[in-house]
Design a protein around this motif. Structure first.
Motif, PDB file in Angstrom:
ATOM      1  N   SER A 114       1.006  -1.254   0.150  1.00 39.56           N
ATOM      2  CA  SER A 114      -0.023  -0.129   0.320  1.00 39.56           C
ATOM      3  C   SER A 114       0.732   1.502  -0.206  1.00 39.56           C
ATOM      4  O   SER A 114       2.305   1.347   0.781  1.00 39.56           O
ATOM      5  CB  SER A 114      -0.989   0.196   0.971  1.00 39.56           C
ATOM      6  N   ILE A 115       0.208   2.183  -0.019  1.00 40.46           N
ATOM      7  CA  ILE A 115       1.129   3.442  -1.001  1.00 40.46           C
ATOM      8  C   ILE A 115       0.661   5.027  -0.532  1.00 40.46           C
ATOM      9  O   ILE A 115      -0.866   4.907  -0.741  1.00 40.46           O
ATOM     10  CB  ILE A 115       1.565   3.487  -2.441  1.00 40.46           C
ATOM     11  N   ARG A 116       0.985   5.417   0.500  1.00 42.16           N
ATOM     12  CA  ARG A 116       0.773   7.545   1.018  1.00 42.16           C
ATOM     13  C   ARG A 116       1.632   8.304   0.495  1.00 42.16           C
ATOM     14  O   ARG A 116       2.618   8.284   0.120  1.00 42.16           O
ATOM     15  CB  ARG A 116       0.780   6.410   2.297  1.00 42.16           C
ATOM     16  N   VAL A 117       1.277   9.293  -0.378  1.00 39.62           N
ATOM     17  CA  VAL A 117       1.558   9.985  -0.347  1.00 39.62           C
ATOM     18  C   VAL A 117       1.408  11.146  -0.033  1.00 39.62           C
ATOM     19  O   VAL A 117      -0.085  11.499   0.011  1.00 39.62           O
ATOM     20  CB  VAL A 117       1.871  10.346  -1.811  1.00 39.62           C
ATOM     21  N   HIS A 118       2.255  12.141   0.333  1.00 35.88           N
ATOM     22  CA  HIS A 118       1.619  13.819   0.427  1.00 35.88           C
ATOM     23  C   HIS A 118       2.673  14.952   0.448  1.00 35.88           C
ATOM     24  O   HIS A 118       3.916  13.861   0.273  1.00 35.88           O
ATOM     25  CB  HIS A 118       1.186  13.873   2.041  1.00 35.88           C
ATOM     26  N   GLY A 119       2.456  15.805   0.403  1.00 37.47           N
ATOM     27  CA  GLY A 119       3.277  17.087   0.935  1.00 37.47           C
ATOM     28  C   GLY A 119       3.550  17.945   2.068  1.00 37.47           C
ATOM     29  O   GLY A 119       3.001  17.075   2.667  1.00 37.47           O
ATOM     30  N   THR A 120       4.747  18.472   2.182  1.00 38.36           N
ATOM     31  CA  THR A 120       4.661  19.669   3.130  1.00 38.36           C
ATOM     32  C   THR A 120       5.012  20.535   2.309  1.00 38.36           C
ATOM     33  O   THR A 120       4.892  21.280   2.021  1.00 38.36           O
ATOM     34  CB  THR A 120       6.666  18.843   3.353  1.00 38.36           C
ATOM     35  N   ALA A 121       4.984  21.407   3.649  1.00 37.04           N
ATOM     36  CA  ALA A 121       5.303  22.800   3.585  1.00 37.04           C
ATOM     37  C   ALA A 121       6.362  23.029   2.977  1.00 37.04           C
ATOM     38  O   ALA A 121       7.337  23.007   3.282  1.00 37.04           O
ATOM     39  CB  ALA A 121       5.034  23.122   5.019  1.00 37.04           C
ATOM     40  N   GLU A 122       6.164  24.356   1.845  1.00 42.30           N
ATOM     41  CA  GLU A 122       7.033  25.449   1.964  1.00 42.30           C
ATOM     42  C   GLU A 122       7.678  25.903   2.433  1.00 42.30           C
ATOM     43  O   GLU A 122       7.925  26.366   3.755  1.00 42.30           O
ATOM     44  CB  GLU A 122       6.203  26.174   0.906  1.00 42.30           C
ATOM     45  N   ARG A 123       9.519  25.762   1.510  1.00 37.13           N
ATOM     46  CA  ARG A 123      10.160  27.356   2.363  1.00 37.13           C
ATOM     47  C   ARG A 123      10.975  27.716   1.960  1.00 37.13           C
ATOM     48  O   ARG A 123      11.179  26.939   0.340  1.00 37.13           O
ATOM     49  CB  ARG A 123      11.090  25.580   3.221  1.00 37.13           C
ATOM     50  N   PRO A 124      11.698  28.729   1.916  1.00 37.30           N
ATOM     51  CA  PRO A 124      12.103  29.182   0.905  1.00 37.30           C
ATOM     52  C   PRO A 124      13.470  28.597   0.852  1.00 37.30           C
ATOM     53  O   PRO A 124      14.233  27.986   0.923  1.00 37.30           O
ATOM     54  CB  PRO A 124      12.564  30.809   1.405  1.00 37.30           C
ATOM     55  N   HIS A 125      14.020  29.479  -0.580  1.00 38.43           N
ATOM     56  CA  HIS A 125      15.559  29.196  -1.708  1.00 38.43           C
ATOM     57  C   HIS A 125      15.917  30.051  -2.065  1.00 38.43           C
ATOM     58  O   HIS A 125      15.181  30.636  -2.839  1.00 38.43           O
ATOM     59  CB  HIS A 125      14.788  27.722  -2.052  1.00 38.43           C
ATOM     60  N   PRO A 126      17.369  29.935  -2.607  1.00 31.17           N
ATOM     61  CA  PRO A 126      17.587  30.900  -3.097  1.00 31.17           C
ATOM     62  C   PRO A 126      17.409  31.247  -4.469  1.00 31.17           C
ATOM     63  O   PRO A 126      17.123  32.206  -5.434  1.00 31.17           O
ATOM     64  CB  PRO A 126      19.165  30.681  -2.937  1.00 31.17           C
ATOM     65  N   LYS A 127      16.600  30.356  -4.710  1.00 31.89           N
ATOM     66  CA  LYS A 127      15.910  30.137  -5.970  1.00 31.89           C
ATOM     67  C   LYS A 127      14.173  29.570  -7.067  1.00 31.89           C
ATOM     68  O   LYS A 127      14.818  29.971  -7.288  1.00 31.89           O
ATOM     69  CB  LYS A 127      17.014  29.340  -7.557  1.00 31.89           C
ATOM     70  N   GLY A 128      13.976  29.817  -5.453  1.00 33.52           N
ATOM     71  CA  GLY A 128      12.597  30.359  -5.468  1.00 33.52           C
ATOM     72  C   GLY A 128      11.989  29.435  -4.426  1.00 33.52           C
ATOM     73  O   GLY A 128      11.828  30.373  -3.319  1.00 33.52           O
ATOM     74  N   THR A 129      11.157  28.259  -4.469  1.00 33.16           N
ATOM     75  CA  THR A 129      10.429  28.116  -3.139  1.00 33.16           C
ATOM     76  C   THR A 129      10.668  26.778  -2.873  1.00 33.16           C
ATOM     77  O   THR A 129      10.312  25.420  -4.523  1.00 33.16           O
ATOM     78  CB  THR A 129       9.212  28.679  -3.065  1.00 33.16           C
ATOM     79  N   VAL A 130      10.978  25.283  -2.035  1.00 27.66           N
ATOM     80  CA  VAL A 130      10.979  24.474  -1.693  1.00 27.66           C
ATOM     81  C   VAL A 130       9.897  23.816  -0.864  1.00 27.66           C
ATOM     82  O   VAL A 130       9.815  24.092  -0.190  1.00 27.66           O
ATOM     83  CB  VAL A 130      13.160  24.026  -1.568  1.00 27.66           C
ATOM     84  N   PHE A 131      10.036  22.303  -1.827  1.00 23.96           N
ATOM     85  CA  PHE A 131       8.832  21.773  -0.686  1.00 23.96           C
ATOM     86  C   PHE A 131       9.301  20.213  -1.685  1.00 23.96           C
ATOM     87  O   PHE A 131       9.979  20.062  -2.271  1.00 23.96           O
ATOM     88  CB  PHE A 131       7.446  21.953  -1.945  1.00 23.96           C
ATOM     89  N   ASP A 132       8.448  19.341  -0.669  1.00 24.89           N
ATOM     90  CA  ASP A 132       9.157  18.045  -0.431  1.00 24.89           C
ATOM     91  C   ASP A 132       7.722  16.810  -1.109  1.00 24.89           C
ATOM     92  O   ASP A 132       6.625  17.224  -0.607  1.00 24.89           O
ATOM     93  CB  ASP A 132       9.738  17.441   1.154  1.00 24.89           C
ATOM     94  N   VAL A 133       7.843  15.917  -1.668  1.00 25.50           N
ATOM     95  CA  VAL A 133       6.663  14.897  -1.490  1.00 25.50           C
ATOM     96  C   VAL A 133       6.724  13.647  -1.177  1.00 25.50           C
ATOM     97  O   VAL A 133       8.446  13.132  -1.621  1.00 25.50           O
ATOM     98  CB  VAL A 133       6.525  14.550  -3.034  1.00 25.50           C
ATOM     99  N   ILE A 134       6.747  13.418  -0.338  1.00 26.94           N
ATOM    100  CA  ILE A 134       6.538  12.584   0.377  1.00 26.94           C
ATOM    101  C   ILE A 134       5.890  10.637   0.288  1.00 26.94           C
ATOM    102  O   ILE A 134       4.892  10.804   0.080  1.00 26.94           O
ATOM    103  CB  ILE A 134       6.411  12.713   2.268  1.00 26.94           C
ATOM    104  N   SER A 135       6.542   9.996   0.093  1.00 28.78           N
ATOM    105  CA  SER A 135       5.278   8.615  -0.411  1.00 28.78           C
ATOM    106  C   SER A 135       5.967   7.732   1.062  1.00 28.78           C
ATOM    107  O   SER A 135       7.302   7.828   1.631  1.00 28.78           O
ATOM    108  CB  SER A 135       6.209   8.088  -2.012  1.00 28.78           C
ATOM    109  N   GLU A 136       5.191   6.817   1.025  1.00 30.61           N
ATOM    110  CA  GLU A 136       5.671   5.939   2.172  1.00 30.61           C
ATOM    111  C   GLU A 136       4.946   4.998   1.624  1.00 30.61           C
ATOM    112  O   GLU A 136       4.359   4.834   0.839  1.00 30.61           O
ATOM    113  CB  GLU A 136       4.927   6.480   4.196  1.00 30.61           C
ATOM    114  N   VAL A 137       5.260   3.361   1.817  1.00 22.89           N
ATOM    115  CA  VAL A 137       5.204   2.436   1.342  1.00 22.89           C
ATOM    116  C   VAL A 137       5.287   1.224   3.016  1.00 22.89           C
ATOM    117  O   VAL A 137       5.703   1.631   3.385  1.00 22.89           O
ATOM    118  CB  VAL A 137       5.609   1.966   0.513  1.00 22.89           C
ATOM    119  N   PHE A 138       3.974   0.477   2.380  1.00 26.07           N
ATOM    120  CA  PHE A 138       3.916  -0.157   3.947  1.00 26.07           C
ATOM    121  C   PHE A 138       3.143  -2.069   2.997  1.00 26.07           C
ATOM    122  O   PHE A 138       2.025  -1.847   2.050  1.00 26.07           O
ATOM    123  CB  PHE A 138       2.851  -0.179   4.555  1.00 26.07           C
TER     124      PHE A 138
END
Length: 284
Positions: A114-138
Motif C-alpha cells: 500500500s502507498i501513501r503520498v503527501h506534500g510538505t510545507a514550503e520553505r524559501p530557497h535562493p532560487k525560489g520555493t522548495v517543498f517535498d513530496v513524501i511517499s510511504e510504502v507499507f
C-alpha cells in the motif's frame, strides 16, 4: 488534511492532461489551505513491467524489488497530487533537486504494498520555493520504505535562504557508461515519467535544453544497481542523491564510489570529469 483513496493506480494519460491544464491556470490562483494525502491500499507488481525496469536501470533479477522501484509505483500519485487544484505551483517546469530513500527491509517482488503520498510545507530557497513530496510504502501494515522527493518552484527566491546540499566528493571512476540517445524514451516506458525534456531533441529544445536529458531517477537507479552488483547495498539503508548538471543524451559518463565505514559516497560525472551530474551518499 483531506485524504483521497483509490481502488487502483490512477491512469497516467488523464493525469498528464490535467498536469498541462494545471500549468496553464491563471497566475492569481489561490490554493486550498489544507494539504492532500493520497492513498492506494493495494498496488500489485506487474512482473513484466518490473523486468522492463530492471533492463533499463541495470538491476539484476532477484526476490526483492529494486530499491528505487517503489518510486515508480508512487509516481502516478505524485502526478495526481501536483495536478490537483489544491496544489499551489505550476507542475510543469518544477525542478527535481534531490531524492532520499530509506529502505527498512527489502520488499518481496510478489508483495502487494500500500502507498501513501503527501506534500510538505514550503520553505524559501535562493532560487525560489522548495517543498517535498513524501511517499510511504507499507507491506502488511508495516512501514518498509519511504521516499522524500525535494522539488523547486523557480521564482525570485530568497538570497539568504539555506540551500541544503550534499558535499561533493572527489572520486575517480570505477566504471564508464555509454548512454544512448533513446535512454530517456526507454526509461519513460518503464517509469511512466514522459516529461518531454527526456524524450527527443526537439521536445527538449522547446524547454531550453540543447537535446534530451536523462531522468534523474534513472541516474539514481543505475547508480544503485551498480552498487548492488558490487555488493555494496545492505538490506536496510538510507540513500540520498542531489541532482546537479543535466545529463544530455547521448553521452559517455564516469561513475565513481568510495566507502568509509558505514558511509558510501558516489557520483556521476561527464566524460572529461568536468561536470557533476549526480552526487549521492548511502548510510547503512
Amino acid at each position: 488534511m483531506p485524504t483521497r483513496r483509490y481502488d487502483d493506480s490512477p491512469g497516467l494519460g488523464s493525469l498528464y492532461a490535467r498536469t498541462v491544464k494545471a500549468t496553464l491556470r491563471r497566475a492569481d490562483y489561490e490554493p486550498n489551505e489544507d494539504g492532500l494525502t493520497l492513498e492506494l491500499p493495494r498496488s500489485a507488481v506487474n512482473q513484466d513491467h518490473l523486468s522492463t525496469y530492471r533492463d533499463v536501470t541495470g538491476y539484476a533479477a532477484g526476490p526483492a524489488l529494486p530499491v528505487t522501484y517503489p518510486h515508480v509505483l508512487a509516481f502516478p500519485l505524485h502526478l495526481d497530487l501536483m495536478s490537483d487544484p489544491s496544489f499551489p505551483y505550476k507542475p510543469m517546469g518544477i525542478v527535481h533537486l534531490s531524492n532520499t530513500i530509506t529502505q527498512h527491509q527489502p520488499i518481496p517482488i510478489h508483495a502487494e504494498p500500500s502507498i501513501r503520498v503527501h506534500g510538505t510545507a514550503e520553505r524559501p530557497h535562493p532560487k525560489g520555493t522548495v517543498f517535498d513530496v513524501i511517499s510511504e510504502v507499507f507491506v502488511d501494515h508495516e512501514l518498509v520504505w519511504t521516499d522524500l522527493t525535494t522539488l523547486l518552484s523557480r521564482s525570485s527566491g530568497d538570497p539568504n535562504a539555506h540551500a541544503d546540499l550534499l558535499t561533493d566528493p572527489v572520486l575517480g571512476p570505477n566504471a564508464w557508461w555509454d548512454l544512448r540517445g533513446n535512454l530517456g524514451r526507454r526509461y519513460a516506458a518503464a517509469s511512466g515519467d514522459r516529461n518531454p525534456i527526456h524524450l527527443f531533441k526537439l521536445t527538449a529544445q522547446a524547454f531550453g535544453f540543447p537535446r534530451q536529458i536523462a531522468h534523474g531517477m534513472w541516474a539514481k537507479a543505475a547508480a544503485l544497481a551498480s552498487l548492488e552488483r558490487a555488493g555494496e547495498l545492505p538490506d536496510a539503508f538510507t540513500v540520498r542523491v542531489d541532482f546537479r548538471k543535466p545529463l544530455l543524451l547521448p553521452s559517455r559518463v564516469q561513475f565513481g564510489h568510495q566507502r568509509s565505514g558505514k558511509t558510501l559516497d558516489f557520483a556521476l560525472y561527464d566524460e572529461a570529469h568536468e561536470l557533476t551530474h549526480l552526487v549521492g551518499q548511502l548510510q547503512g
